[in-house]
Structures are given as structure tokens and as C-alpha cells.
Scaffold this motif. Structure first.
Motif, PDB file in Angstrom:
ATOM      1  N   SER A  53       0.856  -1.205   0.000  1.00  0.00           N
ATOM      2  CA  SER A  53       0.000   0.000   0.000  1.00  0.00           C
ATOM      3  C   SER A  53       0.884   1.246   0.000  1.00  0.00           C
ATOM      4  N   ILE A  54       1.477   1.536  -1.130  1.00  0.00           N
ATOM      5  CA  ILE A  54       2.432   2.644  -1.233  1.00  0.00           C
ATOM      6  C   ILE A  54       1.685   3.979  -1.160  1.00  0.00           C
ATOM      7  N   PRO A  55       2.064   4.876  -0.252  1.00  0.00           N
ATOM      8  CA  PRO A  55       1.413   6.191  -0.221  1.00  0.00           C
ATOM      9  C   PRO A  55       1.717   6.984  -1.494  1.00  0.00           C
ATOM     10  N   LEU A  56       0.668   7.435  -2.169  1.00  0.00           N
ATOM     11  CA  LEU A  56       0.798   8.197  -3.405  1.00  0.00           C
ATOM     12  C   LEU A  56       0.155   9.562  -3.236  1.00  0.00           C
ATOM     13  N   HIS A  57       0.697  10.533  -3.936  1.00  0.00           N
ATOM     14  CA  HIS A  57       0.274  11.927  -3.779  1.00  0.00           C
ATOM     15  C   HIS A  57       0.373  12.568  -5.158  1.00  0.00           C
ATOM     16  N   THR A  58      -0.760  12.984  -5.734  1.00  0.00           N
ATOM     17  CA  THR A  58      -0.745  13.606  -7.056  1.00  0.00           C
ATOM     18  C   THR A  58      -0.931  15.113  -6.911  1.00  0.00           C
ATOM     19  N   VAL A  59       0.029  15.859  -7.426  1.00  0.00           N
ATOM     20  CA  VAL A  59       0.041  17.320  -7.325  1.00  0.00           C
ATOM     21  C   VAL A  59       0.441  17.888  -8.691  1.00  0.00           C
ATOM     22  N   ASN A  60      -0.345  18.816  -9.196  1.00  0.00           N
ATOM     23  CA  ASN A  60      -0.044  19.477 -10.480  1.00  0.00           C
ATOM     24  C   ASN A  60       0.197  18.474 -11.607  1.00  0.00           C
ATOM     25  N   GLY A  61      -0.547  17.388 -11.605  1.00  0.00           N
ATOM     26  CA  GLY A  61      -0.411  16.401 -12.666  1.00  0.00           C
ATOM     27  C   GLY A  61       0.766  15.465 -12.507  1.00  0.00           C
ATOM     28  N   ILE A  62       1.465  15.523 -11.373  1.00  0.00           N
ATOM     29  CA  ILE A  62       2.616  14.657 -11.105  1.00  0.00           C
ATOM     30  C   ILE A  62       2.286  13.787  -9.900  1.00  0.00           C
ATOM     31  N   THR A  63       2.562  12.489 -10.010  1.00  0.00           N
ATOM     32  CA  THR A  63       2.316  11.570  -8.904  1.00  0.00           C
ATOM     33  C   THR A  63       3.628  11.236  -8.210  1.00  0.00           C
ATOM     34  N   ILE A  64       3.638  11.410  -6.886  1.00  0.00           N
ATOM     35  CA  ILE A  64       4.825  11.165  -6.064  1.00  0.00           C
ATOM     36  C   ILE A  64       4.505  10.032  -5.090  1.00  0.00           C
ATOM     37  N   ALA A  65       5.431   9.094  -4.964  1.00  0.00           N
ATOM     38  CA  ALA A  65       5.329   8.028  -3.956  1.00  0.00           C
ATOM     39  C   ALA A  65       6.288   8.348  -2.811  1.00  0.00           C
ATOM     40  N   TYR A  66       5.837   8.074  -1.563  1.00  0.00           N
ATOM     41  CA  TYR A  66       6.644   8.368  -0.379  1.00  0.00           C
ATOM     42  C   TYR A  66       6.902   7.080   0.417  1.00  0.00           C
ATOM     43  N   LEU A  67       8.166   6.859   0.741  1.00  0.00           N
ATOM     44  CA  LEU A  67       8.569   5.734   1.573  1.00  0.00           C
ATOM     45  C   LEU A  67       9.543   6.236   2.627  1.00  0.00           C
ATOM     46  N   SER A  68       9.596   5.575   3.795  1.00  0.00           N
ATOM     47  CA  SER A  68      10.540   5.968   4.852  1.00  0.00           C
ATOM     48  C   SER A  68      10.981   4.739   5.621  1.00  0.00           C
ATOM     49  N   TYR A  69      12.268   4.762   5.990  1.00  0.00           N
ATOM     50  CA  TYR A  69      12.875   3.637   6.707  1.00  0.00           C
ATOM     51  C   TYR A  69      13.793   4.173   7.799  1.00  0.00           C
ATOM     52  N   THR A  70      14.061   3.340   8.821  1.00  0.00           N
ATOM     53  CA  THR A  70      14.954   3.744   9.903  1.00  0.00           C
ATOM     54  C   THR A  70      15.960   2.646  10.212  1.00  0.00           C
ATOM     55  N   GLU A  71      17.150   3.054  10.638  1.00  0.00           N
ATOM     56  CA  GLU A  71      18.184   2.084  10.992  1.00  0.00           C
ATOM     57  C   GLU A  71      17.829   1.305  12.254  1.00  0.00           C
ATOM     58  N   HIS A  72      17.213   1.972  13.249  1.00  0.00           N
ATOM     59  CA  HIS A  72      16.937   1.290  14.514  1.00  0.00           C
ATOM     60  C   HIS A  72      15.826   2.018  15.253  1.00  0.00           C
ATOM     61  N   THR A  73      15.380   1.430  16.343  1.00  0.00           N
ATOM     62  CA  THR A  73      14.338   2.026  17.188  1.00  0.00           C
ATOM     63  C   THR A  73      14.801   2.048  18.649  1.00  0.00           C
ATOM     64  N   ASN A  74      16.063   2.454  18.841  1.00  0.00           N
ATOM     65  CA  ASN A  74      16.640   2.587  20.186  1.00  0.00           C
ATOM     66  C   ASN A  74      16.547   1.300  20.998  1.00  0.00           C
ATOM     67  N   GLY A  75      16.642   0.179  20.325  1.00  0.00           N
ATOM     68  CA  GLY A  75      16.623  -1.105  21.028  1.00  0.00           C
ATOM     69  C   GLY A  75      15.251  -1.582  21.433  1.00  0.00           C
ATOM     70  N   ILE A  76      14.204  -0.824  21.131  1.00  0.00           N
ATOM     71  CA  ILE A  76      12.832  -1.237  21.474  1.00  0.00           C
ATOM     72  C   ILE A  76      12.294  -2.081  20.319  1.00  0.00           C
ATOM     73  N   PRO A  77      11.986  -3.344  20.558  1.00  0.00           N
ATOM     74  CA  PRO A  77      11.500  -4.189  19.467  1.00  0.00           C
ATOM     75  C   PRO A  77      10.004  -4.002  19.231  1.00  0.00           C
ATOM     76  N   ARG A  78       9.558  -4.473  18.111  1.00  0.00           N
ATOM     77  CA  ARG A  78       8.126  -4.484  17.861  1.00  0.00           C
ATOM     78  C   ARG A  78       7.489  -5.601  18.674  1.00  0.00           C
ATOM     79  N   SER A  79       6.347  -5.292  19.271  1.00  0.00           N
ATOM     80  CA  SER A  79       5.604  -6.324  19.990  1.00  0.00           C
ATOM     81  C   SER A  79       4.419  -6.783  19.144  1.00  0.00           C
ATOM     82  N   ASP A  80       3.924  -7.965  19.450  1.00  0.00           N
ATOM     83  CA  ASP A  80       2.778  -8.490  18.704  1.00  0.00           C
ATOM     84  C   ASP A  80       1.534  -7.630  18.899  1.00  0.00           C
ATOM     85  N   ALA A  81       1.503  -6.864  19.981  1.00  0.00           N
ATOM     86  CA  ALA A  81       0.332  -6.032  20.260  1.00  0.00           C
ATOM     87  C   ALA A  81       0.304  -4.756  19.410  1.00  0.00           C
TER      88      ALA A  81
END
Length: 427
Positions: free
Chosen positions: A209-237
Motif C-alpha cells: 500500500s504505497i502512499p501516493l500523492h498527485t500534485v499538479n499532474g505529477i504523482t509522487i510516492a513516499y517511503l521511509s525507513y529507519t536504521e533502529h528504534t533505540n533497542g525497542i523491538p516491535r511487539s505483537d500487540a
């Protein structure tokens, strides 16, 4: 008997006429022919003959059909988006406490003061992107370092300042665990419909589900990533998760998909070493991979200080721009270089030829230095463009209590040292 024939004065015609006729016979024949012509058509020597009776008169020249005008060559269609990207919006306790003190009406906080000096600048752009370093919610109590939670009124002030694209993937995304993720998802869902967020995913099934944004007839896709989360892991919750920069297979799949869906792909990369102006080999390697997979603009954040920027050549020949670190936009960090950031601006241009061929270009990237200003005791925190800052403000900066060399000229020197002159915009 002979008859005199008139001729030029002093001259007398003599000798035989045409076909051997005597000259007087030739003259008589010519006179008879002239008389016949005059009687038939009014012809006189030296005049054009009349058209025969019943013949159509030739049209006047002015009524003749005009030559068709040559058709102009079809022009290519050019679409442009003026784009800006801003660094870390890192909301410490002094900032939200001051916002609470400025509150008016029903809103418990007013953050507009923090961004007011930047509003005229952002109005000049079609898209304003920012790294929202801290969770924004209307539900959780505000908190500061090391685990941040920021009142939603901060994001609303950013919206009023002109921001529409918010990157949410950084080392503080998991600061408040599952409750923080759920609360921030509900908050961003409550924002106006023209807000775009990226960096939080509702599990692997959501990665397409790639975020897409169309402005002035141009479509831009936005993605973001991070190296770490300060040692806090993702929980199942947790209802949503970030994607780490170590997950190169997932990133490659997303970036390639985004490049198929959009004209341009903008990738936020939360990477590098905090408080270091040096771009690491790992940053350079990942930037090249992102470019090869299909990214067009790479926006680096996390080091809290400025790092350089430049062009990369992708494997398919495209020119990709990367800013390795834009530094802080707003914070109350205490080191002098942490108070100097930059806004990246550029133009995304799409040219469609009459034959349907499309050319996509990233043009005129510039880095505009910014200053986080605060007074004594970190009072009155706000952001300025360097071009609007003054030596007097710099002399009154609260950071001078520990760094007496912090000055207007020092800010310029830092920007000139770490940003290539080809991209630096000081005025």
C-alpha cells in the motif's frame, strides 16, 4: 498614276509592300483590318481585348481563397512540483510547556509561535515534507527524552504552516509501545484528508500500500525507513510497524513497486551517526541501492547535524539527489551544531512530448540553512531561515552560555564547511 502616302515629316514611303503588293495596297489592307476589329470588339491598339459575351468575369484578386495558414508544431506539456523537505521536528519538554502557556481558546497547546518565522517560505512550495521525530497523539500525556510523546496540536500547527507529508519512521517510533502506535494511528487518521503519512505499516500485508500523492499532474510516492528504534523491538500487540534499513529485500520490493506506480519516488532514510557531520560508508551504499531500485530523491535525517548532499547516478542512468542529513528543525538540544539545520528544496519536472514520450527530471536542488533559536533557559523556542536570522539574534542565543563562539558567522561557516557550495543557498 501614283498616289502619295503620308509618312514621317520629310520622309516618303517607297518600294513594294508586304507579299510584293504595292505599298499603297498594303496600307489600304491594314486600314481595312483595323476598321473591322474596331467594329467587332472596340479593340484599340495598346488595350486588352474584351472577354467574349457571356464569359464569367475573373474574380478580383482580393476574393481569391487564401493560402491555408501553416499549423504550429504541437508543444510538449510540462508539469512541475516545487518540493521541500525539512529535518527533525524533535519536541522536548520546554517546547510543549511553552506551547501550553500560549494556549488560547479550547486548544490546550499553541505551537504556531515555533514555526511562524518559516511560514512565508513554505507557502512558495507545492509540497512540504517533514520528519516528525516524535509520536503525535491527543490521548497520551506529553513526554520528553528518552521516550517522546507530543501533543497533537504540534502537528496541527505544522499543518497550518504548510506541511502535508509527514515521515513517521525513526528511532523514536516505538517509544510508547503498542499504546503509542495505536494512539498515533488514530491521531493521523483524524487529520485533514490532504495529509500524507509514510513509514508505519499494518504488517506485511500492508507493504504494497504505497502512499501516493498527485500534485499538479505529477504523482509522487513516499517511503521511509529507519536504521533502529533505540533497542525497542516491535511487539505483537502493535497495530503497525516500521521497516528497518537492514530489511533490504522489503525495501527493494517497495521502491521498485513505487517506481512503477508514480512519476517520482521520495525516500526518507533515518540513518547515520548522531552528532557526526561525516557521511558513513553504510549511508552511501544504501543511498546507491535506493537509487538503483528506483528512488529519485533521498532525504536523510537522524544525525541532528548537517551532512553533505549530492547527485548519484542510478543503474539506469537517472540522476538521483540525496541529502544525507538535514539536521534538526526544532529542538532544545544543547550543542551548538545541533541548532543548525537545512531545508532541501528542488523541482520535480515531467515533460510529455506530443508523441507520448515522458521525461522526468529532478532540478535545481538547494539547501537553505535554518537555525533553532531560543533565549536564556531555552525560552521562546522557534525556527528561522538563516537568511532571516540576524547577528543580534545570534548574540542573544541561549546556547552561548556554554558555547560563546556561537554567532551569525559561525552558523554560516558550519553550513559552508559541510554543504557543497553548488547546493548551498544562504541568501
Amino acid at each position: 498614276m501614283t498616289f502619295p502616302v503620308s509618312g514621317p515629316p520629310g520622309r516618303h514611303a517607297a518600294g513594294p509592300g508586304p507579299k510584293g503588293l504595292p505599298l499603297w495596297c498594303a496600307g489600304a489592307a491594314l486600314a481595312a483590318a483595323l476598321a473591322l476589329c474596331i467594329g467587332l470588339g472596340g479593340f484599340r491598339p495598346g488595350e486588352p481585348a474584351s472577354a467574349p459575351a457571356g464569359a464569367a468575369e475573373p474574380p478580383p484578386v482580393s476574393s481569391l481563397p487564401a493560402e491555408p495558414e501553416p499549423q504550429p508544431e504541437p508543444e510538449p506539456q510540462v508539469n512541475t512540483v516545487r518540493f521541500s523537505a525539512t529535518g527533525d521536528n524533535l519536541i522536548h519538554s520546554k517546547i510543549y510547556q511553552q506551547a501550553a502557556a500560549r494556549a488560547v481558546g479550547d486548544a490546550p497547546y499553541s505551537f504556531d509561535f515555533c514555526y511562524a518565522e518559516m511560514v512565508p517560505f513554505y507557502r512558495d512550495f507545492d509540497v512540504n515534507w517533514i520528519n516528525q521525530e516524535t509520536l503525535c497523539t491527543d490521548e497520551l500525556a506529553p513526554s520528553t527524552y528518552p521516550c517522546f510523546s507530543t501533543p497533537g496540536d504540534c502537528a496541527r500547527a505544522l499543518y497550518r504552516a504548510g506541511f502535508r507529508v509527514f515521515s513517521l519512521s525513526n528511532n523514536h517510533t516505538y517509544d510508547k509501545g503498542a499504546k503509542g502506535i495505536a494512539a498515533t494511528l488514530r491521531f493521523w487518521a483524524s487529520m485533514p484528508g490532504d495529509v500524507v503519512t509514510t513509514g508505519l505499516w499494518r504488517g506485511e500485508s500492508d507493504y504494497g500500500s504505497i502512499p501516493l500523492h498527485t500534485v499538479n499532474g505529477i504523482t509522487i510516492a513516499y517511503l521511509s525507513y529507519t536504521e533502529h528504534t533505540n533497542g525497542i523491538p516491535r511487539s505483537d500487540a502493535m497495530e503497525a510497524n516500521i521497516i528497518y534499513t537492514s530489511q533490504t529485500d522489503v525495501m527493494e520490493q517497495q521502491v521498485r513497486q513505487a517506481a512503477q506506480l508514480a512519476d517520482f519516488v521520495v525516500v526518507g532514510a533515518h540513518w547515520g551517526v548522531e552528532d557526526s557531520h561525516t557521511v558513513t560508508d553504510a549511508q552511501r551504499a544504501l543511498a546507491q541501492q535506493l537509487a538503483d531500485w528506483g528512488a529519485d530523491v533521498i532525504v536523510g535525517t537522524h544525525p541532528h547535524v548537517l551532512q553533505n548532499a549530492g547527485w548519484l547516478t542510478a543503474s539506469d542512468g537517472r540522476q538521483v539527489f540525496v541529502a544525507y542529513s538535514l539536521g534538526n528543525f526544532l529542538s532544545t538540544q544543547s550543542k551548538k551544531d545541533q541548532l543548525i539545520g537545512a531545508v532541501l528544496t528542488l523541482q520535480l519536472q515531467k515533460t510529455t512530448s506530443p508523441d507520448g514520450a515522458v521525461q522526468l527530471e529532478v532540478l535545481d536542488p538547494r539547501l537553505h540553512p535554518t537555525v533553532t533559536h531560543y533565549g536564556a533557559g531555552k525560552s521562546d523556542v522557534r525556527a528561522y531561515l538563516y537568511r532571516d536570522y540576524t547577528p543580534e539574534l545570534a548574540a542573544a542565543h541561549g546556547v552561548r552560555a556554554n558555547y560563546s563562539d556561537f554567532s551569525y558567522d559561525y552558523i554560516r561557516a558550519v553550513a559552508e564547511k559541510y554543504i557543497d557550495a553548488a547546493f548551498l543557498e544562504l541568501a
